[in-house]
Design a protein around this motif. Structure first.
Motif, PDB file in Angstrom:
ATOM      1  N   THR A  27      -7.753 -10.394  -6.309  1.00 33.10           N
ATOM      2  CA  THR A  27      -6.796  -9.323  -6.021  1.00 33.10           C
ATOM      3  C   THR A  27      -5.698  -9.277  -7.081  1.00 33.10           C
ATOM      4  OG1 THR A  27      -7.193  -9.637  -3.650  1.00 33.10           O
ATOM      5  CG2 THR A  27      -5.277  -8.324  -4.267  1.00 33.10           C
ATOM      6  N   LEU A  31      -4.595  -6.071  -9.345  1.00 31.22           N
ATOM      7  CA  LEU A  31      -3.215  -5.586  -9.368  1.00 31.22           C
ATOM      8  C   LEU A  31      -2.623  -5.616 -10.772  1.00 31.22           C
ATOM      9  CD1 LEU A  31      -1.729  -7.105  -6.084  1.00 31.22           C
ATOM     10  CD2 LEU A  31      -2.196  -4.700  -6.583  1.00 31.22           C
ATOM     11  N   TYR A  52       5.281  -4.825  -5.897  1.00 28.13           N
ATOM     12  CA  TYR A  52       5.661  -5.435  -4.624  1.00 28.13           C
ATOM     13  C   TYR A  52       4.454  -6.077  -3.939  1.00 28.13           C
ATOM     14  CZ  TYR A  52       9.869  -2.614  -5.332  1.00 28.13           C
ATOM     15  OH  TYR A  52      11.011  -2.054  -5.856  1.00 28.13           O
ATOM     16  N   SER A  53       3.290  -5.459  -4.106  1.00 27.80           N
ATOM     17  CA  SER A  53       2.068  -6.037  -3.553  1.00 27.80           C
ATOM     18  C   SER A  53       1.742  -7.353  -4.243  1.00 27.80           C
ATOM     19  CB  SER A  53       0.896  -5.055  -3.724  1.00 27.80           C
ATOM     20  OG  SER A  53       1.160  -3.831  -3.077  1.00 27.80           O
ATOM     21  N   ALA A 212       3.519  -9.490   3.913  1.00 33.72           N
ATOM     22  CA  ALA A 212       3.226  -8.077   3.652  1.00 33.72           C
ATOM     23  C   ALA A 212       4.052  -7.172   4.566  1.00 33.72           C
ATOM     24  CB  ALA A 212       1.737  -7.811   3.850  1.00 33.72           C
ATOM     25  N   THR A 215       7.697  -7.118   3.254  1.00 30.97           N
ATOM     26  CA  THR A 215       7.765  -6.386   1.984  1.00 30.97           C
ATOM     27  C   THR A 215       7.526  -4.899   2.174  1.00 30.97           C
ATOM     28  OG1 THR A 215       6.939  -8.358   0.831  1.00 30.97           O
ATOM     29  CG2 THR A 215       6.840  -6.274  -0.356  1.00 30.97           C
ATOM     30  N   ALA A 216       6.568  -4.558   3.013  1.00 31.16           N
ATOM     31  CA  ALA A 216       6.276  -3.142   3.265  1.00 31.16           C
ATOM     32  C   ALA A 216       7.457  -2.449   3.933  1.00 31.16           C
ATOM     33  CB  ALA A 216       5.021  -3.011   4.135  1.00 31.16           C
ATOM     34  N   ILE A 220       8.141  -1.236   0.209  1.00 26.95           N
ATOM     35  CA  ILE A 220       7.025  -0.330  -0.086  1.00 26.95           C
ATOM     36  C   ILE A 220       7.119   0.984   0.684  1.00 26.95           C
ATOM     37  CG2 ILE A 220       4.519  -0.037   0.032  1.00 26.95           C
ATOM     38  CD1 ILE A 220       4.194  -2.987  -0.542  1.00 26.95           C
TER      39      ILE A 220
END
Length: 227
Positions: A27, A31, A52-53, A212, A215-216, A220
């Motif tokens: 991953t 990215l 951010y991911s 996640a 952060t989302a 995000i």
């Protein structure tokens, strides 16, 4: 393949990498490619989303480096310089997990990625896009960090090239690193000392979901609402 005494060398198949570490590895590659493409094409909104991911992945890897499976822990592959030099002079066999040199490469890569992510939080393109922490520093500091953010990416590319070359060299020597990072298993010609213990994938999933989610929620989702 025969040993010096003309007896066949017995290969054993050993599980080396857990699923979370393998998912992280591939991953991260995807990215990094997306981050490069979006930066080159001026898609800075999506560039931030992918950044951010990646931040979620890096923080997960840092935590997993202390609580994860044996071969994923920093204590497993970060060795003293003397140990590394001894390995350079006489590498005895295919390593289970990262070898001592690879361990330093992992740490260096994570450090460079962390700097790239942190500097990006304060960066600006002086047009439309600003990092979420841009307003907390002066314009001069932001300008400096923006410049470092751009130049540091070249260092990151250099490390990627070194990593690819190392994978090719190891492949020529019979150490199939790519296959091992896909399947989790590696064929070795030496007996493994001790048992490799693996952490539950559920723990990794919970950790990623928490990181996640935070952060989302804060970074995000507010950003994608404006895309």
């Amino acid at each position: 393949m025969l040993a010096n005494n003309s007896t066949p060398v017995r290969k054993i198949k050993v599980k080396v990498w857990d699923l979370p570490t393998r998912v992280f590895h591939w991953t991260m590659i995807v990215l990094l490619g997306a981050l490069w493409w979006t930066a080159e094409n001026g898609e800075m909104g999506w560039h931030q989303v992918f950044a951010y991911s990646l931040m979620v992945l890096i923080v997960f890897r840092l935590v997993w480096g202390f609580i994860g499976s044996d071969t994923s822990r920093f204590s497993h592959f970060v060795k003293p310089p003397g140990y590394v030099m001894a390995y350079v002079k006489q590498p005895k066999h295919i390593s289970i997990g990262h070898n001592p040199i690879g361990g330093y490469m992992v740490v260096t890569m994570i450090a460079v990625l962390l700097f790239q992510l942190v500097s990006g939080l304060f960066a600006t393109d002086d047009i439309f896009t600003e990092g979420p922490l841009y307003s907390f520093v002066s314009s001069d500091v932001s300008s400096t960090l923006t410049s470092l953010h751009k130049s540091n990416f070249n260092i990151l590319l250099g490390l990627v090239v070194l990593h690819v070359l190392a994978v090719i060299v190891h492949g020529l020597k019979g150490d199939k690193l790519v296959g091992a990072m896909i399947t989790g298993y590696k064929s070795v010609t030496h007996e493994v000392k001790g048992e490799v213990k693996f952490r539950s994938n559920v723990i990794a999933l919970i950790l990623v979901c928490v990181l996640a989610g935070v952060t989302a929620n804060f970074l995000i989702l507010p950003l994608t609402a404006m895309l």
